[in-house]
Design an enzyme around this catalytic site. Structure first.
Site, mmCIF file in Angstrom:
data_model
loop_
_atom_site.group_PDB
_atom_site.id
_atom_site.type_symbol
_atom_site.label_atom_id
_atom_site.label_comp_id
_atom_site.label_asym_id
_atom_site.label_seq_id
_atom_site.Cartn_x
_atom_site.Cartn_y
_atom_site.Cartn_z
ATOM 1 N N TYR A 51 0.938 -1.162 0.110
ATOM 2 C CA TYR A 51 0.095 0.060 -0.079
ATOM 3 C C TYR A 51 0.863 1.392 -0.082
ATOM 4 O O TYR A 51 0.524 2.416 -0.686
ATOM 5 C CB TYR A 51 -0.830 0.029 1.268
ATOM 6 C CG TYR A 51 -2.121 -0.640 0.901
ATOM 7 C CD1 TYR A 51 -2.360 -2.074 0.674
ATOM 8 C CD2 TYR A 51 -3.480 -0.097 1.504
ATOM 9 C CE1 TYR A 51 -3.686 -2.592 0.536
ATOM 10 C CE2 TYR A 51 -4.564 -0.612 1.230
ATOM 11 C CZ TYR A 51 -4.622 -1.891 0.870
ATOM 12 O OH TYR A 51 -5.915 -2.711 1.054
ATOM 13 N N LYS A 54 3.728 -15.070 1.888
ATOM 14 C CA LYS A 54 3.889 -16.002 0.911
ATOM 15 C C LYS A 54 5.494 -16.100 0.581
ATOM 16 O O LYS A 54 5.881 -15.839 -0.241
ATOM 17 C CB LYS A 54 3.470 -15.113 -0.397
ATOM 18 C CG LYS A 54 3.135 -15.654 -1.750
ATOM 19 C CD LYS A 54 1.956 -16.640 -1.699
ATOM 20 C CE LYS A 54 2.284 -17.526 -3.269
ATOM 21 N NZ LYS A 54 1.218 -18.791 -3.199
ATOM 22 N N ASP A 66 -2.521 -18.104 0.066
ATOM 23 C CA ASP A 66 -3.228 -18.740 -0.749
ATOM 24 C C ASP A 66 -4.075 -20.177 0.059
ATOM 25 O O ASP A 66 -5.182 -20.514 0.233
ATOM 26 C CB ASP A 66 -2.967 -19.518 -2.077
ATOM 27 C CG ASP A 66 -1.423 -20.101 -1.734
ATOM 28 O OD1 ASP A 66 -0.935 -20.058 -0.724
ATOM 29 O OD2 ASP A 66 -1.029 -20.647 -2.840
ATOM 30 N N ASP A 123 -6.199 -7.294 4.139
ATOM 31 C CA ASP A 123 -7.389 -6.633 3.678
ATOM 32 C C ASP A 123 -8.151 -7.455 2.954
ATOM 33 O O ASP A 123 -9.399 -7.694 3.235
ATOM 34 C CB ASP A 123 -6.974 -5.568 2.329
ATOM 35 C CG ASP A 123 -7.975 -4.990 1.786
ATOM 36 O OD1 ASP A 123 -8.851 -4.539 2.264
ATOM 37 O OD2 ASP A 123 -7.995 -5.013 0.435
ATOM 38 N N ASP A 144 -11.912 -9.269 4.878
ATOM 39 C CA ASP A 144 -13.417 -9.468 3.695
ATOM 40 C C ASP A 144 -13.755 -10.643 3.949
ATOM 41 O O ASP A 144 -14.796 -11.192 4.229
ATOM 42 C CB ASP A 144 -13.219 -8.875 2.488
ATOM 43 C CG ASP A 144 -13.665 -7.321 2.347
ATOM 44 O OD1 ASP A 144 -13.228 -6.674 3.332
ATOM 45 O OD2 ASP A 144 -13.900 -7.152 1.359
#
Ligand code: IPM
Ligand code: MG
Length: 347
Positions: A124, A176, A208, A232, A236
């Site tokens: 970000y 990751k 993942d 983020d 959700d």
């Protein structure tokens, strides 16, 4: 926000809290009034406060503005300027909302996890970033940069470990590291911090796999700690375990030298704006987190959370959590019901 302010007034009156509330413009409303998504006056007012309760900031009207004046840029600036590196996003299932999730009840009943998302670093904020033309081919090229410094990882890892010590003492760090150097560093630094927390069970998961595990068997999680972008996305995803994004509060905290920001995880839902359909509970529960974490008003926080339970127990539902046999109400009415429940008392 209108509904939440009334709930706060009710709880302040019930517990005799001297709660001084002021309001300030940010996001779309601030752009309309001043041309900027985060006016300096708003930032000053936030800095002068003990806590910031934030509503939602965007909408179609402002979507095509240049990045520097978009509502989202104001939100990122607020987080950065106030040093809010730790974003806490709890996902706890409500027994009353059985059937509201798209997942099977046996998968989501009893879920109680906390996503600890790093909020002021990663892709970000990393540089260089931009949209340019590749001089050798003439092709347009867009790039952002996922960057973490050791100290950024260490401080968010400490927040996650401290929270885990007050909960189930288990942390899953999500990265990751099989592909990204930045994640390799992330993992190494988290492991270093964990040495100070011998009681915490630390494990690691690729992002993942974490996304898959969240919908496969979410009850395996206590605390998840992860970077800005992964957090983020996963937060959700975690919201659907509860049944609706309209139920999820969050707290964004820094090192304690300034105010924290408390806001719903959901966005502004421009498709239903002005229709009195939104669920105010995420904002109301954010206010409860504010009472608990920023203002140390535990009884008041408990009372607000109890009011949410009571209203759900009585069968009242906004559209996003509606199911058979329940009573559909709008945002305003839901707010009034919450005020009545707070004033009626009970913990
Ligand atoms: C969130 C939101 C924001 C984010 C947007 C609105 C900039 O999605 O708080 O999760 O990506 O952080
Ligand atoms: Mg988001």
């Amino acid at each position: 926000m209108d509904a939440t302010v009334k709930v706060l007034e009710a709880v302040a009156s019930r517990f005799d809290l001297n709660l001084a509330m002021t309001s300030a413009l940010m996001g779309g409303a601030a752009i309309d009034a001043t041309g900027e998504p985060l006016p300096a006056a708003t930032l000053d007012q936030c800095r002068a406060s003990d806590a910031v309760l934030l509503a939602c900031i965007g909408g179609y009207k402002w979507d095509d503005l240049p990045r520097a004046t978009r509502p989202e840029t104001g939100l990122l600036a607020l987080r950065k300027q106030l040093g809010l590196f730790a974003n806490l996003r709890p996902a706890k299932s409500f027994a009353q909302l059985e059937g509201a999730s798209s997942l099977k009840d046996e998968v989501v009943n009893g879920v109680d996890l906390m996503v600890v998302r790093e909020l002021t670093g990663g892709v970000y904020f990393g540089t260089p970033k931009g949209i340019d033309t590749d001089p050798s081919t003439g092709a347009r090229v867009g790039y952002s940069n996922m960057v973490y410094h050791d100290y950024e990882v260490q401080r968010i890892a400490r927040v996650a470990m401290d929270i885990a010590m007050k909960r189930g003492k288990a942390v899953v760090s999500v990265d990751k590291a099989n592909v990204l150097e930045v994640s390799q560093l992330w993992r190494e630094e988290v492991i270093k911090v964990a040495a100070d927390y011998p009681e915490v069970d630390l494990s690691h998961m690729y992002v993942d796999n974490a996304a898959m595990q969240l919908v496969r068997w979410p009850k395996q999680f206590d605390v998840l700690v992860t970077g800005n972008l992964f957090g983020d996305v996963l937060s959700d995803c975690a919201s659907m375990l509860v049944g609706s994004l309209g139920m999820l509060p969050s707290a964004s905290l820094g090192d304690g030298s300034g105010p924290g920001v408390f806001e719903p995880v959901h966005g502004s839902a421009p498709d239903i704006a002005g229709q009195d359909k939104a669920n105010p509970v995420a904002c109301v529960l954010s206010a409860a987190m504010m009472l608990r974490y920023a203002l140390a008003e535990t009884d008041a926080a408990d009372a607000v959370e109890a009011a949410v339970e009571a209203v759900l127990n009585a069968g009242w539902r906004t559209g996003d959590i509606m199911s058979d046999g329940k009573t559909l109400v709008g945002c305003k009415r839901m707010g009034e019901l919450l005020v009545e429940a707070v004033s009626a008392g009970g913990k």
